[in-house]
Design an enzyme around this catalytic site. Structure first.
Site, PDB file in Angstrom:
ATOM      1  N   PHE A 149       0.813  -1.221   0.000  1.00 26.75           N
ATOM      2  CA  PHE A 149       0.000   0.000   0.000  1.00 26.75           C
ATOM      3  C   PHE A 149       0.841   1.264   0.000  1.00 26.75           C
ATOM      4  CE2 PHE A 149       0.858  -0.086   4.577  1.00 26.75           C
ATOM      5  CZ  PHE A 149       0.978   1.265   4.863  1.00 26.75           C
ATOM      6  N   GLU A 176      -4.925  -3.786  -1.862  1.00 27.96           N
ATOM      7  CA  GLU A 176      -6.373  -3.510  -1.834  1.00 27.96           C
ATOM      8  C   GLU A 176      -6.691  -2.227  -1.064  1.00 27.96           C
ATOM      9  OE1 GLU A 176      -4.547  -5.873  -0.535  1.00 27.96           O
ATOM     10  OE2 GLU A 176      -5.675  -7.188   0.810  1.00 27.96           O
ATOM     11  N   SER A 226       5.279  -6.997   3.304  1.00 27.64           N
ATOM     12  CA  SER A 226       5.839  -7.350   4.615  1.00 27.64           C
ATOM     13  C   SER A 226       6.617  -8.676   4.521  1.00 27.64           C
ATOM     14  CB  SER A 226       4.706  -7.461   5.633  1.00 27.64           C
ATOM     15  OG  SER A 226       3.784  -8.433   5.191  1.00 27.64           O
ATOM     16  N   CYS A 281       9.445   1.854   3.649  1.00 30.06           N
ATOM     17  CA  CYS A 281      10.380   0.767   3.973  1.00 30.06           C
ATOM     18  C   CYS A 281      11.793   1.305   4.149  1.00 30.06           C
ATOM     19  CB  CYS A 281      10.355  -0.291   2.892  1.00 30.06           C
ATOM     20  SG  CYS A 281      11.010   0.323   1.356  1.00 30.06           S
ATOM     21  N   GLU A 385       9.293  -4.531  13.107  1.00 22.56           N
ATOM     22  CA  GLU A 385       8.987  -3.327  12.317  1.00 22.56           C
ATOM     23  C   GLU A 385       7.691  -2.696  12.844  1.00 22.56           C
ATOM     24  OE1 GLU A 385       7.506  -3.927   8.251  1.00 22.56           O
ATOM     25  OE2 GLU A 385       8.811  -2.309   7.587  1.00 22.56           O
TER      26      GLU A 385
HETATM   27  P1  NAD Z   1       1.493  -6.634   2.966  1.00 24.35           P
HETATM   28  O1  NAD Z   1       2.517  -7.708   3.053  1.00 24.35           O
HETATM   29  O2  NAD Z   1       0.349  -6.670   3.923  1.00 24.35           O
HETATM   30  O3  NAD Z   1       0.830  -6.625   1.508  1.00 24.35           O
HETATM   31  C1  NAD Z   1       1.613  -6.633   0.345  1.00 24.35           C
HETATM   32  C2  NAD Z   1       0.846  -7.316  -0.770  1.00 24.35           C
HETATM   33  O4  NAD Z   1       0.605  -8.683  -0.394  1.00 24.35           O
HETATM   34  C3  NAD Z   1      -0.513  -6.684  -1.040  1.00 24.35           C
HETATM   35  O5  NAD Z   1      -0.744  -6.662  -2.423  1.00 24.35           O
HETATM   36  C4  NAD Z   1      -1.480  -7.626  -0.315  1.00 24.35           C
HETATM   37  O6  NAD Z   1      -2.749  -7.668  -0.928  1.00 24.35           O
HETATM   38  C5  NAD Z   1      -0.793  -8.969  -0.429  1.00 24.35           C
HETATM   39  N1  NAD Z   1      -1.111  -9.848   0.705  1.00 24.35           N
HETATM   40  C6  NAD Z   1      -1.453  -9.480   1.967  1.00 24.35           C
HETATM   41  N2  NAD Z   1      -1.665 -10.569   2.733  1.00 24.35           N
HETATM   42  C7  NAD Z   1      -1.433 -11.636   1.943  1.00 24.35           C
HETATM   43  C8  NAD Z   1      -1.496 -13.051   2.168  1.00 24.35           C
HETATM   44  N3  NAD Z   1      -1.814 -13.567   3.362  1.00 24.35           N
HETATM   45  N4  NAD Z   1      -1.175 -13.858   1.144  1.00 24.35           N
HETATM   46  C9  NAD Z   1      -0.861 -13.356  -0.055  1.00 24.35           C
HETATM   47  N5  NAD Z   1      -0.800 -12.031  -0.327  1.00 24.35           N
HETATM   48  C10 NAD Z   1      -1.087 -11.186   0.659  1.00 24.35           C
HETATM   49  O7  NAD Z   1       2.274  -5.241   3.046  1.00 24.35           O
HETATM   50  P2  NAD Z   1       1.664  -3.781   3.138  1.00 24.35           P
HETATM   51  O8  NAD Z   1       1.104  -3.584   4.493  1.00 24.35           O
HETATM   52  O9  NAD Z   1       0.821  -3.490   1.959  1.00 24.35           O
HETATM   53  O10 NAD Z   1       3.000  -2.915   2.962  1.00 24.35           O
HETATM   54  C11 NAD Z   1       3.835  -2.575   4.038  1.00 24.35           C
HETATM   55  C12 NAD Z   1       5.008  -3.523   4.129  1.00 24.35           C
HETATM   56  O11 NAD Z   1       5.746  -3.504   2.904  1.00 24.35           O
HETATM   57  C13 NAD Z   1       6.012  -3.102   5.200  1.00 24.35           C
HETATM   58  O12 NAD Z   1       6.454  -4.257   5.855  1.00 24.35           O
HETATM   59  C14 NAD Z   1       7.141  -2.467   4.399  1.00 24.35           C
HETATM   60  O13 NAD Z   1       8.398  -2.493   5.024  1.00 24.35           O
HETATM   61  C15 NAD Z   1       7.124  -3.308   3.178  1.00 24.35           C
HETATM   62  N6  NAD Z   1       7.771  -2.643   2.056  1.00 24.35           N
HETATM   63  C16 NAD Z   1       8.981  -3.101   1.660  1.00 24.35           C
HETATM   64  C17 NAD Z   1       9.655  -2.483   0.615  1.00 24.35           C
HETATM   65  C18 NAD Z   1      10.990  -2.980   0.188  1.00 24.35           C
HETATM   66  O14 NAD Z   1      11.405  -2.652  -0.914  1.00 24.35           O
HETATM   67  N7  NAD Z   1      11.701  -3.751   0.979  1.00 24.35           N
HETATM   68  C19 NAD Z   1       9.062  -1.404  -0.041  1.00 24.35           C
HETATM   69  C20 NAD Z   1       7.803  -0.972   0.380  1.00 24.35           C
HETATM   70  C21 NAD Z   1       7.158  -1.607   1.429  1.00 24.35           C
END
Ligand code: NAD
Length: 502
Positions: A149, A176, A226, A281, A385
């Site tokens: 997101f 989403e 994540s 991140c 985190e």
């Molecule tokens: P998230 O892991 O909740 O979601 C990421 C994606 O995975 C979304 O498209 C979501 O719909 C999908 N998803 C969620 N739950 C899932 C499941 N159980 N099974 C399969 N897919 C699933 O992450 P978020 O809250 O959207 O983003 C924040 C996180 O992203 C933080 O941990 C941040 O550090 C990380 N992040 C990392 C980087 C990097 O380059 N290392 C960059 C940006 C964000």
């Protein structure tokens, strides 16, 4: 209330799914729309559309592909503010920061225009009598991107610009929580002249992600989100024979050496810790001053700055920090603030006591900036985190003790050091166990022509995002050995060809 569905084959596609997720405007704390959560069958239909477009796009000349990227870059510049406004309304980051989100993405489109040069293979002339050898980079086919997101423009553009420039067709599964900007990007790709079916968006949750990670027509998966989900996506996609890069969470430290300009360091920490309400991140969430005097002075400089943070509606042009993305995430961050205090950290500024005049926006998902001192490595609030507007200060006595903190932490995304001493900076850059390092630069996010990626539990897979790593991730190498009939001697040879018998 608006509804977001899917985009495939060059047009919006209405979802038949019975499942929808709410979309909020976090600045006002109200549901403003809903997004379809695709069924497995819908995802498969969209993969089929991308698959059908794959051969023609791979055969499209690399110069024509570059021109689409060139058009897209111009269109993105034109639409930047419109995209930023929508982005800000669903994410909650302030407008100027949302413009930066779009800008960092369109810079990858700008870089990917150079694909005719970037994708060039190698050629060795006359490796043996009359024999030449060359290599070329071929697209993989259908590739998928699953995005978080917190950067709804930048990260889909990081991935899709490189993938499409390399000749692949693309299926994006955005977060989403803020799906409108990815849908707008689909229309902009179309306007740029991309053929139908090359860029597609499927909205959804785990069901969509699982389908993308297991369907044999998808050849590569790029994930950012994540760490637990990154690990699971990496395991599933690679078990199904796909190339996968999966970027995860972070805990980024900034070392402040006694010789640093503390005023500069304090300003840098403000932007890096509280910008985007800490939902980056590459946010700095841990400050590591070396020496008690450095720590005392730093806290003295940070406290009034944190207390004076201008928090407000994301479209308030005076606001420096907007709300958290959802009420649920705001509550999670708040629970980490509670935990930090229970674990013995000192709340120099307690973000929970947030009492800014909200001008009628009290229902938004706001938190104040928090500043914690005397944080210790064994605290859970340090090991995990938080992803919110909190800065933890860890006091250390020596450079080596300070460097051990990021090096031994499970995450290794970004880090920074503030110092005037070249030797210290060089030792840090060379030895710290972290993937992206800044020297007197608080958020060392590489530009499009370099590559983005962390170490340890911040990234799974071998290749980073964009830059030449992006070209490598989205292509496979074919190597050709060729000789024309005049170079061929008569008579069969039964031994392994080597240069001695060539
Ligand atoms: P998230 O892991 O909740 O979601 C990421 C994606 O995975 C979304 O498209 C979501 O719909 C999908 N998803 C969620 N739950 C899932 C499941 N159980 N099974 C399969 N897919 C699933 O992450 P978020 O809250 O959207 O983003 C924040 C996180 O992203 C933080 O941990 C941040 O550090 C990380 N992040 C990392 C980087 C990097 O380059 N290392 C960059 C940006 C964000």
């Amino acid at each position: 209330m608006y509804a977001i569905h899917h985009y495939a084959g060059g047009k919006a596609v209405e979802s038949k799914s019975p499942r929808f997720a709410p979309i909020y405007n976090p600045s006002i704390g109200e549901q403003v729309g809903q997004v379809a959560l695709a069924t497995k069958a819908e995802v498969e239909d969209i993969i089929a559309i991308a698959d059908a477009a794959s051969a023609d796009w791979a055969a499209t000349s690399v110069v024509k592909r570059a021109r689409v990227l060139q058009n897209l870059t111009h269109i993105l510049y034109r639409e930047k503010d419109k995209l930023a406004e929508v982005l800000s309304s669903e994410h909650g980051k302030v407008f100027s920061d949302a413009q930066g989100d779009v800008q960092r993405g369109l810079e990858v489109a700008e870089f990917a225009q150079g694909i005719p040069h970037l994708i060039k293979g190698e050629f060795s002339d006359n490796v043996s009598g009359g024999m030449d050898m060359y290599s070329m980079r071929k697209p993989l086919g259908v590739v998928a991107g699953i995005t978080p997101f917190n950067f709804p423009a930048m990260i889909p553009l990081w991935m899709s610009c490189m993938a499409i420039a390399c000749g692949n067709t693309y299926v994006l599964k955005p977060s989403e929580k803020d799906p409108s900007v990815p849908m707008m990007l689909a229309e902009l790709w179309q306007e740029a002249g991309l053929p139908d079916g090359v860029f597609n968006v499927v909205n959804g949750d785990k069901e969509a992600v699982d389908t993308l990670c297991t369907d044999p027509r998808v050849k590569a998966v790029s994930f950012v989100g994540s760490t637990p989900i990154a690990q699971s996506v990496y395991a599933t996609a690679t078990a199904h024979g796909k190339r996968c890069q999966a970027m995860g969470g972070a805990k980024n430290h900034m070392l402040i050496m006694p010789d640093a300009d503390l005023n500069q360091a304090a300003d840098a920490l403000m932007g890096a810790a509280y910008g985007s309400a800490g939902e980056r991140c590459m946010a700095i969430s841990v400050a590591v001053p070396v020496g008690q005097a450095t720590a005392d002075k730093l806290i003295e400089m940070l406290k009034p700055r944190v207390e004076a943070l201008k928090i407000g509606h994301s479209m308030d042009m005076d606001a420096e920090m907007g709300p958290l993305v959802t009420a649920e995430h705001r509550d999670k961050v708040k629970s980490y603030m509670d935990l930090a205090i229970q674990e013995g950290a000192t709340a120099v500024v307690d973000g929970r006591d947030f009492s800014y005049n909200m001008q009628g926006y009290e229902g938004g998902y706001y938190l104040g900036g928090a500043l914690f001192d005397h944080v210790r490595p064994e605290m859970r609030s340090y090991r995990e985190e938080i992803f919110g507007p909190t800065l933890q200060v860890m006091r250390t006595e020596t450079f080596n003790e300070a460097m051990d903190l990021p090096s031994l932490h499970e995450y290794g995304n970004g880090t920074s050091i503030y110092t005037r001493d070249g030797d210290t900076a060089r030792a840090y850059v060379n030895s710290v166990e972290v993937g992206m390092v800044g020297v007197n630069v608080p958020i060392p996010v590489p530009l499009a022509f370099h590559s983005f990626g962390g170490w340890k539990n911040s990234a799974f897979g071998d290749m980073n995002q964009h830059g030449m790593e992006g070209v490598r991730f989205y292509t496979k190498v074919k190597t050709v050995t060729s000789r024309w009939p005049t170079g061929i001697r008569s008579g069969a040879e039964f031994i392994m060809p080597t240069l001695n018998n060539g």
